[in-house]
Design a protein around this motif. Structure first.
Motif, mmCIF file in Angstrom:
data_model
loop_
_atom_site.group_PDB
_atom_site.id
_atom_site.type_symbol
_atom_site.label_atom_id
_atom_site.label_comp_id
_atom_site.label_asym_id
_atom_site.label_seq_id
_atom_site.Cartn_x
_atom_site.Cartn_y
_atom_site.Cartn_z
ATOM 1 N N ALA A 6 5.694 0.215 4.347
ATOM 2 C CA ALA A 6 5.704 1.599 3.868
ATOM 3 C C ALA A 6 5.858 2.555 5.034
ATOM 4 O O ALA A 6 5.340 2.308 6.129
ATOM 5 C CB ALA A 6 4.415 1.913 3.114
ATOM 6 N N GLY A 7 6.546 3.636 4.776
ATOM 7 C CA GLY A 7 6.613 4.749 5.713
ATOM 8 C C GLY A 7 5.545 5.758 5.330
ATOM 9 O O GLY A 7 5.600 6.343 4.263
ATOM 10 N N VAL A 8 4.549 5.929 6.194
ATOM 11 C CA VAL A 8 3.351 6.699 5.846
ATOM 12 C C VAL A 8 3.196 7.881 6.785
ATOM 13 O O VAL A 8 3.311 7.722 8.012
ATOM 14 C CB VAL A 8 2.099 5.809 5.933
ATOM 15 N N VAL A 9 2.936 9.049 6.216
ATOM 16 C CA VAL A 9 2.495 10.186 7.016
ATOM 17 C C VAL A 9 0.975 10.197 6.943
ATOM 18 O O VAL A 9 0.390 10.494 5.897
ATOM 19 C CB VAL A 9 3.087 11.514 6.510
ATOM 20 N N ALA A 10 0.353 9.817 8.056
ATOM 21 C CA ALA A 10 -1.101 9.771 8.109
ATOM 22 C C ALA A 10 -1.641 11.120 8.550
ATOM 23 O O ALA A 10 -0.989 11.860 9.291
ATOM 24 C CB ALA A 10 -1.559 8.692 9.082
ATOM 25 N N ALA A 11 -2.820 11.435 8.108
ATOM 26 C CA ALA A 11 -3.462 12.703 8.473
ATOM 27 C C ALA A 11 -4.557 12.453 9.495
ATOM 28 O O ALA A 11 -5.035 11.344 9.655
ATOM 29 C CB ALA A 11 -4.042 13.365 7.233
ATOM 30 N N VAL A 12 -4.949 13.532 10.206
ATOM 31 C CA VAL A 12 -6.104 13.516 11.102
ATOM 32 C C VAL A 12 -5.986 12.456 12.197
ATOM 33 O O VAL A 12 -6.736 11.478 12.190
ATOM 34 C CB VAL A 12 -7.433 13.350 10.333
ATOM 35 N N PRO A 13 -5.138 12.568 13.208
ATOM 36 C CA PRO A 13 -4.116 13.621 13.321
ATOM 37 C C PRO A 13 -2.879 13.282 12.502
ATOM 38 O O PRO A 13 -2.643 12.112 12.196
ATOM 39 C CB PRO A 13 -3.797 13.593 14.820
ATOM 40 N N ILE A 14 -2.099 14.271 12.194
ATOM 41 C CA ILE A 14 -0.918 14.014 11.378
ATOM 42 C C ILE A 14 0.137 13.320 12.234
ATOM 43 O O ILE A 14 0.421 13.717 13.364
ATOM 44 C CB ILE A 14 -0.379 15.320 10.756
ATOM 45 N N ARG A 15 0.686 12.236 11.690
ATOM 46 C CA ARG A 15 1.674 11.450 12.418
ATOM 47 C C ARG A 15 2.370 10.518 11.441
ATOM 48 O O ARG A 15 1.826 10.180 10.384
ATOM 49 C CB ARG A 15 1.000 10.620 13.527
ATOM 50 N N GLY A 56 -6.607 4.366 3.866
ATOM 51 C CA GLY A 56 -6.736 5.172 5.071
ATOM 52 C C GLY A 56 -6.602 6.644 4.713
ATOM 53 O O GLY A 56 -6.513 7.012 3.552
ATOM 54 N N ILE A 57 -6.567 7.453 5.745
ATOM 55 C CA ILE A 57 -6.426 8.895 5.520
ATOM 56 C C ILE A 57 -4.928 9.189 5.502
ATOM 57 O O ILE A 57 -4.287 9.305 6.543
ATOM 58 C CB ILE A 57 -7.149 9.690 6.618
ATOM 59 N N ILE A 58 -4.386 9.308 4.289
ATOM 60 C CA ILE A 58 -2.939 9.381 4.078
ATOM 61 C C ILE A 58 -2.555 10.753 3.553
ATOM 62 O O ILE A 58 -3.150 11.230 2.585
ATOM 63 C CB ILE A 58 -2.494 8.276 3.098
ATOM 64 N N PHE A 59 -1.547 11.350 4.175
ATOM 65 C CA PHE A 59 -1.019 12.616 3.680
ATOM 66 C C PHE A 59 0.048 12.363 2.619
ATOM 67 O O PHE A 59 0.017 12.973 1.556
ATOM 68 C CB PHE A 59 -0.450 13.442 4.833
ATOM 69 N N SER A 60 0.982 11.454 2.911
ATOM 70 C CA SER A 60 2.007 11.102 1.923
ATOM 71 C C SER A 60 2.624 9.762 2.307
ATOM 72 O O SER A 60 2.522 9.325 3.455
ATOM 73 C CB SER A 60 3.093 12.168 1.843
ATOM 74 N N ILE A 61 3.254 9.132 1.323
ATOM 75 C CA ILE A 61 3.961 7.865 1.539
ATOM 76 C C ILE A 61 5.393 8.029 1.088
ATOM 77 O O ILE A 61 5.643 8.502 -0.017
ATOM 78 C CB ILE A 61 3.285 6.709 0.795
ATOM 79 N N GLY A 62 6.325 7.639 1.923
ATOM 80 C CA GLY A 62 7.741 7.702 1.578
ATOM 81 C C GLY A 62 8.178 6.418 0.915
ATOM 82 O O GLY A 62 7.549 5.926 -0.012
ATOM 83 N N ALA A 63 9.262 5.850 1.422
ATOM 84 C CA ALA A 63 9.771 4.623 0.843
ATOM 85 C C ALA A 63 8.789 3.468 1.065
ATOM 86 O O ALA A 63 8.113 3.404 2.088
ATOM 87 C CB ALA A 63 11.128 4.274 1.459
ATOM 88 N N MET A 64 8.738 2.585 0.072
ATOM 89 C CA MET A 64 7.937 1.372 0.164
ATOM 90 C C MET A 64 8.845 0.199 -0.177
ATOM 91 O O MET A 64 9.818 0.360 -0.931
ATOM 92 C CB MET A 64 6.736 1.417 -0.790
ATOM 93 N N GLY A 65 8.529 -0.961 0.361
ATOM 94 C CA GLY A 65 9.418 -2.088 0.104
ATOM 95 C C GLY A 65 8.721 -3.423 0.260
ATOM 96 O O GLY A 65 7.603 -3.516 0.773
ATOM 97 N N TRP A 66 9.423 -4.435 -0.222
ATOM 98 C CA TRP A 66 8.990 -5.820 -0.069
ATOM 99 C C TRP A 66 10.044 -6.580 0.729
ATOM 100 O O TRP A 66 11.245 -6.410 0.488
ATOM 101 C CB TRP A 66 8.795 -6.489 -1.423
ATOM 102 N N TYR A 67 9.580 -7.397 1.651
ATOM 103 C CA TYR A 67 10.428 -8.235 2.480
ATOM 104 C C TYR A 67 9.892 -9.662 2.388
ATOM 105 O O TYR A 67 8.747 -9.877 1.985
ATOM 106 C CB TYR A 67 10.387 -7.760 3.935
ATOM 107 N N ARG A 68 10.720 -10.636 2.768
ATOM 108 C CA ARG A 68 10.239 -12.011 2.794
ATOM 109 C C ARG A 68 10.807 -12.731 4.000
ATOM 110 O O ARG A 68 11.878 -12.377 4.513
ATOM 111 C CB ARG A 68 10.576 -12.751 1.501
ATOM 112 N N GLN A 69 10.078 -13.758 4.421
ATOM 113 C CA GLN A 69 10.458 -14.473 5.629
ATOM 114 C C GLN A 69 10.126 -15.949 5.498
ATOM 115 O O GLN A 69 9.004 -16.323 5.156
ATOM 116 C CB GLN A 69 9.725 -13.889 6.837
ATOM 117 N N ASP A 70 11.139 -16.784 5.762
ATOM 118 C CA ASP A 70 10.943 -18.221 5.868
ATOM 119 C C ASP A 70 10.628 -18.550 7.318
ATOM 120 O O ASP A 70 11.090 -17.854 8.227
ATOM 121 C CB ASP A 70 12.196 -18.973 5.434
#
Length: 121
Positions: free
Chosen positions: A97-106, A26-40
Motif C-alpha cells: 500500500a501507498g500510505v500517507v502517515a501522520a505525525v509526522p506527515i510523510r 498505525g497513525i494513517i492520514f490516507s491510503i492510496g493504491a493497494m495491491g497484492w503480489y506473489r512470489q515463488d
C-alpha cells in the motif's frame, strides 16, 4: 509506524477458494493504491491485482476472471478473493500500500509480511 498484517492463506485443493485480507494499522492520514503480489522461491515478486483509492482495479492476465480485489476504506483493509485456484497459484502472497502517515506527515510504501498459499491435492 504503519504496518500491513495479512491473513487467510493456507492449503487448498485445485478448484477451491481462499480469501486473503490485509489490514493497515498505525497513525494513517490516507491510503492510496493497494495491491497484492506473489512470489515463488527464486523468482521475482509479481503483481497479482491492484486497486486505487477510488476502486479502479487491474489484474494480471493469469488471474483475470478468477481473482477479485476489493477494499474497505473505513477499515483500511484490502481483500483478495481467489476462486478456481490452480497449482500454479501456489506462492507467498504479499500486500502493498501507498500510505500517507501522520505525525509526522510523510509518504510510505509499505509491505506486509506475506502469507503462503498452497494449491495441491
Amino acid at each position: 509506524q504503519v504496518q500491513l498484517v495479512e491473513s487467510g492463506g493456507g492449503l487448498v485443493q485445485p478448484g477451491g477458494s481462499l480469501r486473503l485480507s490485509c489490514a493497515a494499522s498505525g497513525i494513517i492520514f490516507s491510503i492510496g493504491a493497494m495491491g497484492w503480489y506473489r512470489q515463488d522461491p527464486g523468482k521475482e515478486r509479481d503483481v497479482v491485482a491492484v486497486i486505487t483509492s477510488g476502486g479502479t482495479t487491474n489484474y494480471a492476465d493469469s488471474v483475470k476472471g478468477r481473482f477479485t480485489i476489493s477494499r474497505d476504506n473505513a477499515k483500511n483493509t484490502v481483500y483478495l478473493q481467489m476462486n478456481n485456484l490452480k497449482p500454479e497459484d501456489t506462492a507467498v502472497y504479499y500486500c502493498n500500500a501507498g500510505v500517507v502517515a501522520a505525525v509526522p506527515i510523510r509518504y510510505l510504501e509499505v509491505w506486509g509480511q506475506g502469507t503462503l498459499v498452497t494449491v495441491s491435492s
